[in-house]
Write an enzyme that holds these catalytic residues in place. Structure first.
Site, short mmCIF file in Angstrom:
data_model
loop_
_atom_site.label_atom_id
_atom_site.label_comp_id
_atom_site.label_asym_id
_atom_site.label_seq_id
_atom_site.Cartn_x
_atom_site.Cartn_y
_atom_site.Cartn_z
N LYS A 215 -6.50 -0.71 -8.71
CA LYS A 215 -6.97 -0.15 -7.45
C LYS A 215 -8.28 0.59 -7.70
O LYS A 215 -8.38 1.41 -8.61
CB LYS A 215 -5.92 0.81 -6.87
CG LYS A 215 -6.37 1.58 -5.64
CD LYS A 215 -6.56 0.67 -4.43
CE LYS A 215 -7.02 1.43 -3.21
NZ LYS A 215 -6.04 2.42 -2.73
N HIS B 1 0.85 -1.20 0.00
CA HIS B 1 0.00 0.00 0.00
C HIS B 1 0.88 1.24 0.00
O HIS B 1 1.00 1.95 0.99
CB HIS B 1 -0.91 -0.02 1.23
CG HIS B 1 -2.03 0.96 1.18
ND1 HIS B 1 -3.21 0.78 1.85
CD2 HIS B 1 -2.17 2.15 0.55
CE1 HIS B 1 -4.01 1.80 1.65
NE2 HIS B 1 -3.39 2.65 0.85
N HIS C 250 -10.72 3.16 -5.69
CA HIS C 250 -10.61 4.07 -4.54
C HIS C 250 -11.78 5.03 -4.53
O HIS C 250 -12.19 5.54 -5.57
CB HIS C 250 -9.29 4.84 -4.62
CG HIS C 250 -8.94 5.58 -3.37
ND1 HIS C 250 -9.62 6.70 -2.94
CD2 HIS C 250 -7.97 5.36 -2.44
CE1 HIS C 250 -9.09 7.15 -1.82
NE2 HIS C 250 -8.08 6.35 -1.49
N HIS D 34 -10.38 0.54 -1.77
CA HIS D 34 -10.63 1.47 -0.66
C HIS D 34 -12.07 1.91 -0.86
O HIS D 34 -12.37 2.65 -1.78
CB HIS D 34 -9.63 2.63 -0.77
CG HIS D 34 -9.92 3.82 0.10
ND1 HIS D 34 -8.94 4.46 0.82
CD2 HIS D 34 -11.06 4.50 0.36
CE1 HIS D 34 -9.46 5.50 1.46
NE2 HIS D 34 -10.75 5.53 1.20
N HIS E 153 -6.84 13.85 1.46
CA HIS E 153 -7.98 13.74 0.55
C HIS E 153 -8.50 15.09 0.08
O HIS E 153 -9.66 15.21 -0.31
CB HIS E 153 -9.07 12.89 1.20
CG HIS E 153 -8.61 11.49 1.45
ND1 HIS E 153 -8.41 10.59 0.44
CD2 HIS E 153 -8.26 10.85 2.60
CE1 HIS E 153 -7.97 9.45 0.95
NE2 HIS E 153 -7.86 9.59 2.26
N HIS F 160 -7.38 -0.69 4.22
CA HIS F 160 -8.10 0.03 5.28
C HIS F 160 -9.29 -0.78 5.78
O HIS F 160 -10.41 -0.26 5.89
CB HIS F 160 -8.61 1.38 4.80
CG HIS F 160 -7.56 2.31 4.30
ND1 HIS F 160 -6.51 2.72 5.07
CD2 HIS F 160 -7.40 2.91 3.10
CE1 HIS F 160 -5.75 3.54 4.37
NE2 HIS F 160 -6.27 3.67 3.17
N HIS G 153 1.77 4.89 -1.73
CA HIS G 153 1.53 6.04 -2.59
C HIS G 153 2.89 6.50 -3.10
O HIS G 153 3.73 6.94 -2.30
CB HIS G 153 0.85 7.17 -1.82
CG HIS G 153 -0.53 6.85 -1.34
ND1 HIS G 153 -1.66 7.48 -1.82
CD2 HIS G 153 -0.97 5.97 -0.40
CE1 HIS G 153 -2.73 7.01 -1.21
NE2 HIS G 153 -2.34 6.09 -0.34
N ASP H 74 0.56 2.67 3.78
CA ASP H 74 -0.16 3.84 3.26
C ASP H 74 0.77 5.05 3.27
O ASP H 74 0.43 6.12 3.74
CB ASP H 74 -1.43 4.10 4.08
CG ASP H 74 -2.47 4.91 3.33
OD1 ASP H 74 -2.24 5.21 2.15
OD2 ASP H 74 -3.50 5.24 3.92
#
Length: 571
Positions: free
Chosen positions: A221, A138, A223, A250, A324, A276, A140, A364
């Protein structure tokens, strides 16, 4: 036959069967279950030791028939092997033997294929612990410097997405579209870790997904920031089934497109890796954690909430706002962030990890998690859960082997299985790529001594390069020869889909790293998660957020202090 005391033996050759080792300053003790070497014929490197010309080292055989590297008398801690004492032989960048090394002309019981000779180098493992290197599923891809921090905590494999610090990458682990995918595959040519890229799984039809898979992603993925709709999930899973890649999800925190039951229905019994799985990092509020009871779900959770501490709730709010692209002046954005942070489900997350219900740990990275703390948080959580819940039923009376191995599996073999790379990585087994970490017991989980990547040391604690020895201060982590030049590319793997392999993505992009295909991503389930395959009934109270597992309240109090913490760091 002459004998020596156990204390003398441990001093010379390290612990053996029946000896216990404390892991750092934790309450966790492992006990060696068996010793694969021969007493009295141990392979030992050094002045006056046995691995010398004509003694423990064969002086006649050529490199074709002897090891490139031997790790002598090391304690192996592996989710599949257990806790064993052995020599480990490496050749051509792969593990070729676990047992007794040496010279069969002079020593009894040398394991076939583990001959030490002129072309063999040695690492003395007598007082060290050996694990498979960590796998973080996971990531980024916000900054390339994440690699340095991950290696400094024993992680050598990244699965994730992104293209740098775009807002999309800050929030989602997605590398969107063939152009970005190709740029990132080329960028990783100079980074000393294995990598698999996740493409964007949001499409109403197959072709936008297929073109990414053919371009070189190793998974998709879905999300919520791009819309974790049921139609997107169904389409991504349908394409994944056809092309043998994994889908990570996610889910929808706001429950706009449906509730957790609708998402489970959208899975349609197909294998999926849920990120998550607790929900503080995102997902159906308040009950995404219920998906961990499903046999087709491979559940992971991220390290900010592990272990559950007195400051966990406070730091998560700001994390969510930044990651976010939310505005603290907008009430709806504040409500969105607050809905994701629930102490009750965070506490249950810790318990579910301890029970073997949540199968994997991940970071993450820079998007609510810390890439350099995976092994650290794994061991801190195991310590905290033993302190809070006592011994596990599966543990022996006088050691914590089962609990420790359960937690080790979460960061090694289970991520490898989930992402379709367990044929290459994830365990200390013959035939696997030699991605290994050596730890001093007092620093276990905190600071590795050596990180071996594809059979070469590529990261290590090293002292002043101008000193007369390797040890004088300042000692800190530095890249080693395995992380430099063409050797980096020879010892690192880029994972892609089988379709991309067949289309020649390596050649078309001029990639010089090893390129391998993921496989068996679809015909797996929770039962394949090593030591973490439990599927109890999970219920969440919609008003209080209390979590019950098979009818019993699952909770622990937040910890005020943790092991492996300030004793080991300046800050």
């Amino acid at each position: 036959m002459p004998t020596i005391s156990r204390q003398e033996y441990v001093g010379l050759f390290g612990p053996t069967t029946g000896d216990k080792i404390r892991l750092g300053d934790t309450n966790l003790f492992i006990e060696i279950e068996k010793d694969l070497r021969g007493y009295g014929d141990e392979s030992v490197y050094g002045g006056g030791k046995s691995l010398r010309d004509g003694m423990g080292a064969d002086n006649r055989m050529t490199s074709e028939n002897i090891l490139d590297l031997v790790i002598t008398s090391v304690t192996i801690l592996d989710a599949r092997q257990g806790v064993i004492k052995a020599d480990v032989g490496i050749k051509g960048g792969r593990i070729v033997g676990i047992g007794k090394s040496g010279n069969p002309n002079m020593m009894n019981g040398v394991t076939p294929g583990m001959v030490v000779g002129v072309s063999t180098d040695a690492i003395s493992g007598e007082h060290l612990i050996l694990t498979a290197a960590g796998i973080d599923t996971h990531i980024h891809f916000i900054s390339p410097q994440q690699v340095e921090h991950a290696l400094s905590n024993g992680v050598t494999t990244f699965f994730g997405g992104g293209v740098g610090p775009t807002d999309g990458t800050n929030g989602t682990t997605v590398t969107a579209g063939p152009w970005h995918i190709h740029r990132m595959l080329r960028a990783f040519e100079s980074l000393p870790v294995n990598v698999g890229i996740l493409g964007k799984g949001h499409a109403a039809v197959a072709m936008p997904l297929v073109e990414q898979i053919k371009a070189g992603v190793a998974g998709l993925k879905v999300h919520e920031d791009w819309g974790a709709t049921n139609s997107a999930l169904r389409n991504a899973l349908r394409v994944a089934d056809e092309m043998d890649i994994q889908v990570a999800v996610h889910t929808d925190s706001l429950n706009e497109g449906g509730y957790v039951e609708d998402t489970i229905d959208a899975f349609e019994g197909r294998t999926i890796h849920t990120f998550h799985t607790e929900g503080a990092g995102g997902g159906h509020a308040p009950d995404i954690i219920k998906v961990a009871s499903q046999m087709n779900v491979l559940p992971s959770s991220t390290n900010p909430t592990l272990p559950y501490g007195i400051n966990s709730q406070a730091e998560l709010f700001d994390m969510i706002m930044v990651c976010h692209n939310l505005n603290p002046k907008v009430p709806a954005d504040v409500a969105f962030s607050e809905s994701r942070v629930r102490p009750e489900t965070i506490a249950a997350e810790n318990v579910l990890h301890d029970m073997g219900v949540l199968s994997m740990f991940s970071s993450d990275s820079q998007a609510m998690g810390r890439v350099g703390e995976n092994w650290l948080r794994v061991m801190q959580t195991a310590h905290a859960m033993k302190a809070a819940r006592g011994k596990l039923p599966e543990d022996a009376a006088h050691n914590d082997n089962f609990r420790v191995l359960r937690y080790v599996a979460k960061i090694t073999i289970n991520p490898a299985i989930a992402q379709g790379i367990s044929h290459v990585l994830g365990s200390v087994e013959v035939g696997k790529m030699a991605d290994l970490v050596l730890w001093e017991p007092r620093f276990f989980g905190v600071k590795p001594k050596l990180v071996i990547k594809g059979g070469m040391i590529n990261w290590a604690v090293m002292g002043d390069p101008n000193a007369s020895l390797p040890t004088p201060q300042p000692t800190f982590y530095r890249p080693m020869f395995g992380a430099l030049g063409k050797t980096l590319q020879e010892t690192c793997v880029t994972f892609v889909s089988q379709a991309a392999m067949e289309l020649g993505v390596k050649e078309s992009l001029g990639l010089e790293r090893q390129v391998m295909a993921v496989h068996n991503c679809r015909a797996i389930s929770k039962k394949d998660m090593v030591r973490n395959a439990e599927t109890p009934t999970i219920e969440v109270d919609a008003e209080t957020f209390a979590v019950r597992v098979n009818g019993e309240y699952a909770t622990v109090k937040p910890v005020r202090t943790v092991a492996l913490n300030q004793r080991y760091f300046f800050s």
